[in-house]
Design an enzyme around this catalytic site. Structure first.
Site, PDB file in Angstrom:
ATOM      1  N   GLN A  42      -3.445 -14.825 -14.701  1.00 44.31           N
ATOM      2  CA  GLN A  42      -2.834 -15.002 -16.026  1.00 44.31           C
ATOM      3  C   GLN A  42      -1.957 -16.260 -15.969  1.00 44.31           C
ATOM      4  O   GLN A  42      -1.035 -16.328 -15.157  1.00 44.31           O
ATOM      5  CB  GLN A  42      -1.979 -13.782 -16.329  1.00 44.31           C
ATOM      6  CG  GLN A  42      -1.291 -13.789 -17.667  1.00 44.31           C
ATOM      7  CD  GLN A  42      -0.383 -12.573 -17.829  1.00 44.31           C
ATOM      8  OE1 GLN A  42       0.172 -12.060 -16.858  1.00 44.31           O
ATOM      9  NE2 GLN A  42      -0.232 -12.099 -19.035  1.00 44.31           N
ATOM     10  N   SER A  99       3.271 -18.255 -18.093  1.00 44.76           N
ATOM     11  CA  SER A  99       4.619 -18.783 -17.874  1.00 44.76           C
ATOM     12  C   SER A  99       4.570 -20.260 -17.502  1.00 44.76           C
ATOM     13  O   SER A  99       3.633 -20.712 -16.832  1.00 44.76           O
ATOM     14  CB  SER A  99       5.310 -18.016 -16.744  1.00 44.76           C
ATOM     15  OG  SER A  99       5.360 -16.645 -17.046  1.00 44.76           O
ATOM     16  N   SER A 136       0.207 -14.840 -10.881  1.00 44.55           N
ATOM     17  CA  SER A 136      -0.100 -13.896  -9.797  1.00 44.55           C
ATOM     18  C   SER A 136      -1.545 -14.057  -9.351  1.00 44.55           C
ATOM     19  O   SER A 136      -2.455 -14.087 -10.184  1.00 44.55           O
ATOM     20  CB  SER A 136       0.094 -12.451 -10.255  1.00 44.55           C
ATOM     21  OG  SER A 136       1.421 -12.209 -10.592  1.00 44.55           O
ATOM     22  N   GLU A 150      -0.140  -4.859 -21.127  1.00 42.67           N
ATOM     23  CA  GLU A 150       0.600  -5.098 -19.893  1.00 42.67           C
ATOM     24  C   GLU A 150       1.823  -4.190 -19.777  1.00 42.67           C
ATOM     25  O   GLU A 150       2.110  -3.639 -18.733  1.00 42.67           O
ATOM     26  CB  GLU A 150       1.018  -6.569 -19.858  1.00 42.67           C
ATOM     27  CG  GLU A 150       1.616  -7.001 -18.548  1.00 42.67           C
ATOM     28  CD  GLU A 150       1.830  -8.509 -18.462  1.00 42.67           C
ATOM     29  OE1 GLU A 150       1.883  -9.161 -19.523  1.00 42.67           O
ATOM     30  OE2 GLU A 150       1.968  -9.012 -17.344  1.00 42.67           O
ATOM     31  N   ASN A 169      13.278  -6.806 -18.526  1.00 45.05           N
ATOM     32  CA  ASN A 169      13.822  -5.615 -19.185  1.00 45.05           C
ATOM     33  C   ASN A 169      14.889  -5.961 -20.215  1.00 45.05           C
ATOM     34  O   ASN A 169      15.085  -5.221 -21.187  1.00 45.05           O
ATOM     35  CB  ASN A 169      14.348  -4.641 -18.129  1.00 45.05           C
ATOM     36  CG  ASN A 169      13.199  -3.918 -17.443  1.00 45.05           C
ATOM     37  OD1 ASN A 169      12.040  -4.316 -17.589  1.00 45.05           O
ATOM     38  ND2 ASN A 169      13.506  -2.863 -16.704  1.00 45.05           N
ATOM     39  N   GLU A 170      15.590  -7.106 -20.017  1.00 41.30           N
ATOM     40  CA  GLU A 170      16.550  -7.522 -21.052  1.00 41.30           C
ATOM     41  C   GLU A 170      15.792  -7.784 -22.361  1.00 41.30           C
ATOM     42  O   GLU A 170      16.222  -7.368 -23.437  1.00 41.30           O
ATOM     43  CB  GLU A 170      17.306  -8.790 -20.623  1.00 41.30           C
ATOM     44  CG  GLU A 170      18.306  -8.583 -19.487  1.00 41.30           C
ATOM     45  CD  GLU A 170      17.644  -8.518 -18.118  1.00 41.30           C
ATOM     46  OE1 GLU A 170      16.461  -8.900 -17.996  1.00 41.30           O
ATOM     47  OE2 GLU A 170      18.306  -8.061 -17.163  1.00 41.30           O
TER      48      GLU A 170
HETATM   49  C1  LIG Z   1       5.924 -10.205  -9.738  1.00 42.88           C
HETATM   50  C2  LIG Z   1       5.777 -11.176 -10.876  1.00 42.88           C
HETATM   51  C3  LIG Z   1       4.508 -11.484 -11.319  1.00 42.88           C
HETATM   52  C4  LIG Z   1       4.353 -12.409 -12.362  1.00 42.88           C
HETATM   53  N1  LIG Z   1       3.061 -12.749 -12.725  1.00 42.88           N
HETATM   54  C5  LIG Z   1       2.875 -13.658 -13.689  1.00 42.88           C
HETATM   55  C6  LIG Z   1       1.543 -14.058 -14.043  1.00 42.88           C
HETATM   56  O1  LIG Z   1       0.554 -13.597 -13.460  1.00 42.88           O
HETATM   57  N2  LIG Z   1       1.385 -14.984 -15.010  1.00 42.88           N
HETATM   58  C7  LIG Z   1       2.450 -15.523 -15.676  1.00 42.88           C
HETATM   59  O2  LIG Z   1       2.226 -16.336 -16.567  1.00 42.88           O
HETATM   60  N3  LIG Z   1       3.743 -15.188 -15.364  1.00 42.88           N
HETATM   61  C8  LIG Z   1       3.977 -14.269 -14.375  1.00 42.88           C
HETATM   62  N4  LIG Z   1       5.254 -13.921 -14.012  1.00 42.88           N
HETATM   63  C9  LIG Z   1       6.378 -14.603 -14.654  1.00 42.88           C
HETATM   64  C10 LIG Z   1       7.147 -13.713 -15.611  1.00 42.88           C
HETATM   65  O3  LIG Z   1       6.398 -13.494 -16.783  1.00 42.88           O
HETATM   66  C11 LIG Z   1       8.485 -14.399 -15.899  1.00 42.88           C
HETATM   67  O4  LIG Z   1       9.221 -14.454 -14.688  1.00 42.88           O
HETATM   68  C12 LIG Z   1       9.277 -13.653 -16.937  1.00 42.88           C
HETATM   69  O5  LIG Z   1       8.658 -13.727 -18.192  1.00 42.88           O
HETATM   70  C13 LIG Z   1      10.728 -14.217 -17.058  1.00 42.88           C
HETATM   71  O6  LIG Z   1      10.694 -15.589 -17.250  1.00 42.88           O
HETATM   72  P1  LIG Z   1      11.553 -16.566 -16.324  1.00 42.88           P
HETATM   73  O7  LIG Z   1      11.271 -16.231 -14.902  1.00 42.88           O
HETATM   74  O8  LIG Z   1      11.300 -17.960 -16.794  1.00 42.88           O
HETATM   75  O9  LIG Z   1      13.080 -16.185 -16.593  1.00 42.88           O
HETATM   76  P2  LIG Z   1      13.960 -16.602 -17.834  1.00 42.88           P
HETATM   77  O10 LIG Z   1      13.180 -16.425 -19.094  1.00 42.88           O
HETATM   78  O11 LIG Z   1      14.531 -17.958 -17.555  1.00 42.88           O
HETATM   79  O12 LIG Z   1      15.104 -15.516 -17.797  1.00 42.88           O
HETATM   80  C14 LIG Z   1      16.213 -15.566 -16.870  1.00 42.88           C
HETATM   81  C15 LIG Z   1      17.117 -14.371 -17.165  1.00 42.88           C
HETATM   82  O13 LIG Z   1      17.644 -14.491 -18.506  1.00 42.88           O
HETATM   83  C16 LIG Z   1      17.379 -13.333 -19.262  1.00 42.88           C
HETATM   84  N5  LIG Z   1      17.094 -13.675 -20.658  1.00 42.88           N
HETATM   85  C17 LIG Z   1      16.301 -14.674 -21.111  1.00 42.88           C
HETATM   86  N6  LIG Z   1      16.268 -14.685 -22.459  1.00 42.88           N
HETATM   87  C18 LIG Z   1      17.062 -13.655 -22.879  1.00 42.88           C
HETATM   88  C19 LIG Z   1      17.425 -13.143 -24.166  1.00 42.88           C
HETATM   89  N7  LIG Z   1      16.961 -13.682 -25.291  1.00 42.88           N
HETATM   90  N8  LIG Z   1      18.243 -12.059 -24.211  1.00 42.88           N
HETATM   91  C20 LIG Z   1      18.716 -11.482 -23.051  1.00 42.88           C
HETATM   92  N9  LIG Z   1      18.409 -11.941 -21.814  1.00 42.88           N
HETATM   93  C21 LIG Z   1      17.598 -13.004 -21.720  1.00 42.88           C
HETATM   94  C22 LIG Z   1      16.114 -12.733 -18.616  1.00 42.88           C
HETATM   95  O14 LIG Z   1      16.020 -11.353 -18.881  1.00 42.88           O
HETATM   96  C23 LIG Z   1      16.379 -13.035 -17.136  1.00 42.88           C
HETATM   97  O15 LIG Z   1      17.217 -12.062 -16.576  1.00 42.88           O
HETATM   98  C24 LIG Z   1       5.468 -13.009 -12.988  1.00 42.88           C
HETATM   99  C25 LIG Z   1       6.754 -12.665 -12.543  1.00 42.88           C
HETATM  100  C26 LIG Z   1       6.921 -11.780 -11.491  1.00 42.88           C
HETATM  101  C27 LIG Z   1       8.316 -11.458 -11.037  1.00 42.88           C
END
Ligand SMILES: Cc1cc2nc3c(=O)[nH]c(=O)nc-3n(C[C@H](O)[C@H](O)[C@H](O)COP(=O)(O)OP(=O)(O)OC[C@H]3O[C@@H](n4cnc5c(N)ncnc54)[C@H](O)[C@@H]3O)c2cc1C
Length: 376
Positions: A125, A128, A163, A246, A360-361
């Site tokens: 997928q 991100s 992933s 998902e 979860n946020e």
């Molecule tokens: C095990 C694992 C597998 C994954 N697999 C894939 C995959 O196959 N393909 C893919 O595309 N992505 C994948 N991801 C990425 C995943 O979708 C992102 O990590 C996730 O969407 C969070 O984005 P970010 O890491 O950029 O964090 P950010 O969006 O930068 O967030 C950082 C922190 O800020 C908080 N936050 C952000 N916005 C808000 C808001 N509006 N209100 C409150 N809190 C907020 C978040 O909850 C988090 O705690 C994977 C992640 C993990 C951990």
């Protein structure tokens, strides 16, 4: 609601249990985040497919059994209780496939689903980006019409945290096709092979050194017209179908957590600490509650009720439960326990549960606004 299973469902459960007892590898496979482990998991997927057990809920013509959701939940309970390997094909079978069945053309379904179910093509997928995680609509990767004018596309940009992309064959992802659009508009859902010219896959090493993720770079990658799923500019709508799968039922069925809860009870039986034993019983009860909630959700889906924001509630519940159970297992094992082992591996992965599939946020924001009706 009547929770007794019919004789037909009980026979199905018995068939699955017997097959798994005969076929589940005696020793755990090497991690699917290694080159060797990935191929061993692919071979296991083929064994499942030969028995029409890789995707029981798919239509028969694509390699499934046309089973309903309840049978699928039964399959999952047996699968995880048997200690069978993790599913290297899960992005394809559980996330892309439901979306493909809803939005794909007959040709796209015929081309991709049979190869997906046999793990000839394992999917990653690619959503991100470095600046677009929770706020997926901020994505910057683009797709422009191929200059040849033949209806194809040229993709540019970067995806991350994909992933299994280190070893996968194809990816599905969102790209901005309308350069003047903003946010959720002007996006298109693409499917393409990861060995296309111009694609660079750079594996990301995890804490344990394995390549569970990769960054994917797109440098003027050509995608033919049939690489578009669900129509130009329809990407957000199509993607939301995937996220619902998902977060909700299909990625994390309760069978997985019931299997963990059962093992946790076995572990707690040997503990002299009544508070840890109580906590294990509570975790088992929570798993059972999630199981019953899921059966109810499946029954509602069968009646045509959409899950909607309920999938966000489920996602928060299973991810926090999973983490709690693994923390408790480590407490039960105590400081003298061997460092490596399935509980520690499970704990490390459970830590990611509150992050992937939408943090979860973010799920709590959705619940606050759409379930509780609180102001933004
Ligand atoms: C095990 C694992 C597998 C994954 N697999 C894939 C995959 O196959 N393909 C893919 O595309 N992505 C994948 N991801 C990425 C995943 O979708 C992102 O990590 C996730 O969407 C969070 O984005 P970010 O890491 O950029 O964090 P950010 O969006 O930068 O967030 C950082 C922190 O800020 C908080 N936050 C952000 N916005 C808000 C808001 N509006 N209100 C409150 N809190 C907020 C978040 O909850 C988090 O705690 C994977 C992640 C993990 C951990």
């Amino acid at each position: 609601m009547d929770l007794t299973f019919s004789p037909r469902r009980r026979a199905f459960r018995a068939e699955v249990r017997a097959w798994l007892a005969e076929h589940v590898p005696a020793a755990p496979l090497p991690s699917m985040d290694t080159a060797e482990g990935f191929e061993r998991h692919r071979a296991w997927e083929r064994e499942l497919a030969d028995a029409r057990l890789a995707a029981v809920s798919w239509p028969r013509e694509y390699g499934g059994r046309g089973a309903d959701l309840i049978d699928w939940l039964i399959f999952e309970e047996e699968y995880w209780a048997s200690g069978a390997p993790g599913r290297v094909s899960q992005n394809g079978i559980f996330l892309l496939a439901p979306t493909l069945m809803a939005y794909g053309t007959p040709e796209q379904k015929a081309r991709h689903l049979p190869r997906m179910v046999r793990a000839d093509d394992v999917w990653a997928q690619a959503w991100s980006e470095p600046e677009a995680g929770s706020d997926l609509a901020a994505l910057r990767a683009t797709a422009a019409p191929d200059p040849s004018g033949d209806g194809g596309w040229r993709l540019n940009g970067q995806k991350t945290w994909s992933s299994r992309a280190a070893y996968a064959d194809w990816c599905f992802g969102l790209f901005r096709t309308d350069p003047d659009s903003e946010r959720h508009r002007g996006l298109t859902y693409f499917m393409l092979p990861l060995d296309s010219e111009g694609v660079t896959v750079r594996p990301i090493a995890q804490l344990d050194g394995e390549h569970g993720f990769a960054e994917i770079f797109f440098d003027d990658v050509r995608v033919p017209p049939d690489g578009v799923l669900g129509g130009i500019g329809q990407g957000w709508k199509v993607a939301m179908a995937t996220t619902s799968s998902e977060r909700g039922l299909t990625l994390r069925s309760p069978g997985r957590f019931m299997a963990t809860a059962d093992r946790l009870l076995d572990l707690a039986r040997g503990s002299a600490d009544p508070s840890l034993r109580d906590a294990a019983v509570q975790a088992w009860t929570d798993s059972e509650a999630y199981r019953l909630h899921t059966f109810r959700a499946a029954a509602r889906l069968a009646e045509g009720v959409e899950l909607g924001a309920d999938s966000s509630l489920m996602k928060v519940f299973w991810s926090e439960l999973d983490l709690r159970m693994h923390e408790l297992a480590l407490d039960l094992l105590g400081p003298g326990a061997p460092v490596a082992g399935p509980w520690l591996d499970g704990y490390l992965f459970a830590l990611a549960g509150p992050i992937y599939a939408g943090t979860n946020e973010i799920q709590r924001n959705i619940i606050a606004e759409r379930v509780l009706g609180l102001p933004r």
